[in-house]
Motif scaffolding. Sequence first.
Motif, PDB file in Angstrom:
ATOM      1  N   ASP A  73      15.800 -59.015 -35.421  1.00  0.00           N
ATOM      2  CA  ASP A  73      16.066 -57.780 -34.683  1.00  0.00           C
ATOM      3  C   ASP A  73      14.757 -57.064 -34.365  1.00  0.00           C
ATOM      4  O   ASP A  73      13.916 -56.902 -35.245  1.00  0.00           O
ATOM      5  N   ASN A  74      14.613 -56.618 -33.124  1.00  0.00           N
ATOM      6  CA  ASN A  74      13.415 -55.873 -32.681  1.00  0.00           C
ATOM      7  C   ASN A  74      12.150 -56.717 -32.603  1.00  0.00           C
ATOM      8  O   ASN A  74      11.064 -56.164 -32.448  1.00  0.00           O
ATOM      9  N   VAL A  75      12.265 -58.015 -32.716  1.00  0.00           N
ATOM     10  CA  VAL A  75      11.068 -58.857 -32.608  1.00  0.00           C
ATOM     11  C   VAL A  75      11.212 -59.842 -31.455  1.00  0.00           C
ATOM     12  O   VAL A  75      12.021 -60.764 -31.495  1.00  0.00           O
ATOM     13  N   ASN A  76      10.445 -59.579 -30.401  1.00  0.00           N
ATOM     14  CA  ASN A  76      10.362 -60.511 -29.290  1.00  0.00           C
ATOM     15  C   ASN A  76       8.940 -60.404 -28.748  1.00  0.00           C
ATOM     16  O   ASN A  76       8.653 -59.647 -27.848  1.00  0.00           O
ATOM     17  N   MET A  77       8.054 -61.152 -29.356  1.00  0.00           N
ATOM     18  CA  MET A  77       6.623 -60.992 -29.086  1.00  0.00           C
ATOM     19  C   MET A  77       6.197 -61.806 -27.866  1.00  0.00           C
ATOM     20  O   MET A  77       6.643 -62.923 -27.671  1.00  0.00           O
ATOM     21  N   ASP A  78       5.321 -61.214 -27.056  1.00  0.00           N
ATOM     22  CA  ASP A  78       4.813 -61.963 -25.898  1.00  0.00           C
ATOM     23  C   ASP A  78       3.304 -61.791 -25.692  1.00  0.00           C
ATOM     24  O   ASP A  78       2.788 -62.087 -24.626  1.00  0.00           O
ATOM     25  N   GLU A  79       2.614 -61.323 -26.724  1.00  0.00           N
ATOM     26  CA  GLU A  79       1.174 -61.140 -26.565  1.00  0.00           C
ATOM     27  C   GLU A  79       0.387 -61.931 -27.609  1.00  0.00           C
ATOM     28  O   GLU A  79       0.740 -61.946 -28.790  1.00  0.00           O
ATOM     29  N   LEU A  80      -0.672 -62.584 -27.135  1.00  0.00           N
ATOM     30  CA  LEU A  80      -1.568 -63.329 -28.016  1.00  0.00           C
ATOM     31  C   LEU A  80      -2.990 -62.843 -27.755  1.00  0.00           C
ATOM     32  O   LEU A  80      -3.538 -63.059 -26.667  1.00  0.00           O
ATOM     33  N   SER A  81      -3.578 -62.176 -28.746  1.00  0.00           N
ATOM     34  CA  SER A  81      -4.943 -61.681 -28.620  1.00  0.00           C
ATOM     35  C   SER A  81      -5.860 -62.677 -29.313  1.00  0.00           C
ATOM     36  O   SER A  81      -5.922 -62.740 -30.539  1.00  0.00           O
ATOM     37  N   MET A  82      -6.527 -63.502 -28.525  1.00  0.00           N
ATOM     38  CA  MET A  82      -7.388 -64.542 -29.102  1.00  0.00           C
ATOM     39  C   MET A  82      -8.435 -64.972 -28.099  1.00  0.00           C
ATOM     40  O   MET A  82      -8.179 -65.015 -26.904  1.00  0.00           O
ATOM     41  N   GLY A  83      -9.630 -65.271 -28.636  1.00  0.00           N
ATOM     42  CA  GLY A  83     -10.739 -65.671 -27.782  1.00  0.00           C
ATOM     43  C   GLY A  83     -11.757 -64.556 -27.654  1.00  0.00           C
ATOM     44  O   GLY A  83     -11.410 -63.416 -27.346  1.00  0.00           O
ATOM     45  N   MET A  84     -13.016 -64.897 -27.946  1.00  0.00           N
ATOM     46  CA  MET A  84     -14.145 -63.980 -27.824  1.00  0.00           C
ATOM     47  C   MET A  84     -15.193 -64.655 -26.940  1.00  0.00           C
ATOM     48  O   MET A  84     -14.896 -65.685 -26.326  1.00  0.00           O
ATOM     49  N   THR A  85     -16.382 -64.109 -26.869  1.00  0.00           N
ATOM     50  CA  THR A  85     -17.374 -64.651 -25.930  1.00  0.00           C
ATOM     51  C   THR A  85     -17.536 -66.172 -26.030  1.00  0.00           C
ATOM     52  O   THR A  85     -17.579 -66.860 -25.019  1.00  0.00           O
ATOM     53  N   GLY A  86     -17.556 -66.688 -27.254  1.00  0.00           N
ATOM     54  CA  GLY A  86     -17.838 -68.111 -27.430  1.00  0.00           C
ATOM     55  C   GLY A  86     -16.676 -69.036 -27.124  1.00  0.00           C
ATOM     56  O   GLY A  86     -16.870 -70.246 -26.936  1.00  0.00           O
ATOM     57  N   ASP A  87     -15.468 -68.479 -27.069  1.00  0.00           N
ATOM     58  CA  ASP A  87     -14.327 -69.398 -26.984  1.00  0.00           C
ATOM     59  C   ASP A  87     -13.136 -68.883 -26.155  1.00  0.00           C
ATOM     60  O   ASP A  87     -12.032 -69.400 -26.276  1.00  0.00           O
ATOM     61  N   TYR A  88     -13.374 -67.892 -25.297  1.00  0.00           N
ATOM     62  CA  TYR A  88     -12.218 -67.321 -24.586  1.00  0.00           C
ATOM     63  C   TYR A  88     -11.586 -68.251 -23.566  1.00  0.00           C
ATOM     64  O   TYR A  88     -10.386 -68.156 -23.291  1.00  0.00           O
ATOM     65  N   GLU A  89     -12.392 -69.194 -23.044  1.00  0.00           N
ATOM     66  CA  GLU A  89     -11.796 -70.104 -22.058  1.00  0.00           C
ATOM     67  C   GLU A  89     -10.789 -71.044 -22.729  1.00  0.00           C
ATOM     68  O   GLU A  89      -9.701 -71.281 -22.204  1.00  0.00           O
ATOM     69  N   VAL A  90     -11.166 -71.548 -23.906  1.00  0.00           N
ATOM     70  CA  VAL A  90     -10.246 -72.398 -24.668  1.00  0.00           C
ATOM     71  C   VAL A  90      -9.007 -71.585 -25.060  1.00  0.00           C
ATOM     72  O   VAL A  90      -7.876 -72.076 -24.977  1.00  0.00           O
ATOM     73  N   ALA A  91      -9.222 -70.332 -25.463  1.00  0.00           N
ATOM     74  CA  ALA A  91      -8.091 -69.484 -25.866  1.00  0.00           C
ATOM     75  C   ALA A  91      -7.115 -69.277 -24.706  1.00  0.00           C
ATOM     76  O   ALA A  91      -5.892 -69.317 -24.894  1.00  0.00           O
ATOM     77  N   ILE A  92      -7.652 -69.091 -23.517  1.00  0.00           N
ATOM     78  CA  ILE A  92      -6.778 -68.927 -22.338  1.00  0.00           C
ATOM     79  C   ILE A  92      -5.973 -70.209 -22.100  1.00  0.00           C
ATOM     80  O   ILE A  92      -4.768 -70.168 -21.850  1.00  0.00           O
TER      81      ILE A  92
END
Length: 230
Positions: free
Chosen positions: A190-209
């Motif tokens: 109940d009340n949990v339907n997540m759609d956000e992933l915060s991951m990736g910094m300067t060194g690895d944001y392309e892989v994270a995307i």
Amino acid sequence: MVKENLITVEEKIRKACERSGRDRDDVTLIAVSKTKPVEMIREAMNSHIVTFGENKVQELLEKQEQISEPLDWHLIGHLQRNKVRQIVGRVKRIHSVDSLRLAKQIQTDFEKQGELAHILIEVNMAKEESKFGLMPEETEDVIREIAGFSNIRIHGLMTIAPFVENSEENRIHFRNLNKLLVDINRKNIDNVNMDELSMGMTGDYEVAIEEGATYVRVGTGIFGDRIYIS
Ligand SMILES: *Cc1c(COP(=O)(O)O)cnc(C)c1O
């Protein structure tokens, strides 16, 4: 400098989206301005950036005071419980909720002021001793508890991947964070339907995307190296 860097970062984001068949609009770039002066934030604003990330409450508040334009501020660093009340109504997301105790404090302080806290749960995917964040195995149980808090909305999961030379080494952690999100959503809590992933910094944001990031947190790649004086 900031302007040119942003052009480069934007191009890399666009290409990573293209490679993975994703819509550019599904990824938000958070410009991580920690330790950098307000003048550099203004340079980024001139390049139409409106989303900024800070890791310390004090610094965040000082910068907000100096900038009257409406911006989306994200708190991305470890949050101490005694600082929570200072950010009520001041941040778009808290990315770094890493314990039930912190969530309880957020509930208490936001409820007092009649505000809703929008949060992500920080998970220590690589199980690094030095890092904050829940262990992947305990994440679901903590989310089940927080889901019952009336003044908190859980939007997704966040991770800080290890520092590596080759960003491919972090792909597994990003993939596993995405899997964890899907797994927890499938439980129909109940009340949990997540759609956000915060991951990736300067060194690895392309892989994270490529692995599904909806927020990438880029500091050095936009503002240059940080100088810490201790
Ligand atoms: C500093 C910081 C970033 C940005 O790191 P860069 O490597 O400079 O891009 C991202 N996320 C968190 C939580 C940070 O503290």
